[in-house]
Design a protein around this motif. Structure first.
Motif, PDB file in Angstrom:
ATOM      1  N   ASN A 178     -28.431 -21.139  10.702  1.00 35.81           N
ATOM      2  CA  ASN A 178     -29.294 -22.293  10.984  1.00 35.81           C
ATOM      3  C   ASN A 178     -30.034 -22.738   9.734  1.00 35.81           C
ATOM      4  O   ASN A 178     -30.618 -21.925   9.020  1.00 35.81           O
ATOM      5  N   THR A 179     -30.007 -24.024   9.488  1.00 36.68           N
ATOM      6  CA  THR A 179     -30.600 -24.739   8.348  1.00 36.68           C
ATOM      7  C   THR A 179     -29.997 -24.345   7.005  1.00 36.68           C
ATOM      8  O   THR A 179     -30.572 -24.631   5.958  1.00 36.68           O
ATOM      9  N   SER A 180     -28.812 -23.742   7.009  1.00 33.63           N
ATOM     10  CA  SER A 180     -28.136 -23.473   5.736  1.00 33.63           C
ATOM     11  C   SER A 180     -27.694 -24.790   5.097  1.00 33.63           C
ATOM     12  O   SER A 180     -27.393 -25.772   5.780  1.00 33.63           O
ATOM     13  N   ILE A 181     -27.664 -24.786   3.761  1.00 34.22           N
ATOM     14  CA  ILE A 181     -27.352 -25.978   2.974  1.00 34.22           C
ATOM     15  C   ILE A 181     -25.969 -25.815   2.355  1.00 34.22           C
ATOM     16  O   ILE A 181     -25.690 -24.807   1.694  1.00 34.22           O
ATOM     17  N   ASN A 182     -25.131 -26.820   2.537  1.00 37.16           N
ATOM     18  CA  ASN A 182     -23.753 -26.766   2.055  1.00 37.16           C
ATOM     19  C   ASN A 182     -23.453 -28.035   1.266  1.00 37.16           C
ATOM     20  O   ASN A 182     -23.566 -29.138   1.801  1.00 37.16           O
ATOM     21  N   HIS A 183     -23.078 -27.890   0.011  1.00 33.38           N
ATOM     22  CA  HIS A 183     -22.880 -29.023  -0.883  1.00 33.38           C
ATOM     23  C   HIS A 183     -21.397 -29.168  -1.209  1.00 33.38           C
ATOM     24  O   HIS A 183     -20.765 -28.231  -1.692  1.00 33.38           O
ATOM     25  N   PHE A 184     -20.853 -30.351  -0.936  1.00 30.60           N
ATOM     26  CA  PHE A 184     -19.470 -30.648  -1.314  1.00 30.60           C
ATOM     27  C   PHE A 184     -19.370 -32.122  -1.699  1.00 30.60           C
ATOM     28  O   PHE A 184     -20.332 -32.890  -1.556  1.00 30.60           O
ATOM     29  N   SER A 185     -18.220 -32.506  -2.225  1.00 33.95           N
ATOM     30  CA  SER A 185     -18.033 -33.884  -2.659  1.00 33.95           C
ATOM     31  C   SER A 185     -16.639 -34.377  -2.301  1.00 33.95           C
ATOM     32  O   SER A 185     -15.720 -33.585  -2.087  1.00 33.95           O
ATOM     33  N   ILE A 186     -16.517 -35.684  -2.227  1.00 27.29           N
ATOM     34  CA  ILE A 186     -15.223 -36.339  -2.013  1.00 27.29           C
ATOM     35  C   ILE A 186     -15.090 -37.407  -3.086  1.00 27.29           C
ATOM     36  O   ILE A 186     -15.944 -38.298  -3.196  1.00 27.29           O
ATOM     37  N   ASP A 187     -14.028 -37.315  -3.907  1.00 26.25           N
ATOM     38  CA  ASP A 187     -13.908 -38.264  -5.012  1.00 26.25           C
ATOM     39  C   ASP A 187     -13.154 -39.519  -4.582  1.00 26.25           C
ATOM     40  O   ASP A 187     -12.729 -39.655  -3.422  1.00 26.25           O
TER      41      ASP A 187
END
Length: 211
Positions: A178-187
């Protein structure tokens, strides 16, 4: 242009704590969940979080939207609500315990048939495609920007599978807290890239996984 996403799971609910399938049931945050959202807000407002957030998006279920409202209040940005980022719909199974319906650890995948769906619910395949389509649409809409999204454990699970090129029935090896942060991107070519995953810098103790 590359679009960056900070994908955050909602705070805890009573059904999380009781290990019940929530699906589309609109369950509120419990006291722990409210505290988690407040702790997340303190972190996002601090110098420790340096990313500039351009847009806010949330599942329309209140456990996600209330987490978004609390955690992002310092930015004063509007929150775009969407039903396309809801948890997987479990239909008639919603409200039952994970164990009683055969999902003791990962209720977001059916390891026997990804096209099977509970009465009134979604199959894993349909859910997976809904989630991926949602992020691709957000990429087109907010091209080149940084978007913070508040959603659900199942949504994060499907993104994790896409980023790691894993099958829909393969067991997940990482908890989604819960409330974990996950960073990703789409180019701009539509390639998904993982940046950072499962971060909990705002919580002093990690809680048990409760999708």
């Amino acid at each position: 242009m590359t679009t960056h996403f900070y994908l955050i799971r909602h705070g805890e609910t009573s059904w999380n704590a009781e290990k019940k399938l929530q699906g589309w049931q609109d369950i509120a945050l419990n006291e722990t969940g409210l505290q988690q959202a407040e702790q997340l807000q303190h972190y996002l407002a601090s110098e420790a979080f340096s990313a500039r957030i351009d847009r806010l998006v949330s599942s329309d279920l209140r456990r996600a939207s209330d987490t978004a409202r609390i955690a992002s209040r310092h930015w004063g940005l509007p929150i775009e609500m969407t039903d396309q980022l809801r948890e997987r719909g479990f239909g008639e199974l919603e409200g039952q315990s994970w164990a009683s319906v055969g999902y003791p650890d990962q209720p977001n995948a059916d390891h026997t048939d990804i096209d099977a769906s509970p009465q009134g619910g979604e199959s894993v395949r349909v859910f997976h495609q809904r989630v991926l389509n949602s992020f691709e649409e957000l990429t087109a809409k907010h091209s080149g920007l940084t978007v913070m999204v508040f959603a659900h454990g199942g949504v994060i699970d499907q993104v994790w599978r896409k980023l790691n090129q894993l099958s829909l029935w393969e067991p997940r090896t990482q908890s989604i807290l819960n409330t974990s942060i996950n960073h990703f991107s789409i180019d701009q070519q539509g390639v998904w890239n993982i940046e950072n995953w499962g971060q909990l810098p705002h919580l002093s103790t990690a809680l048990d996984e409760a999708p």
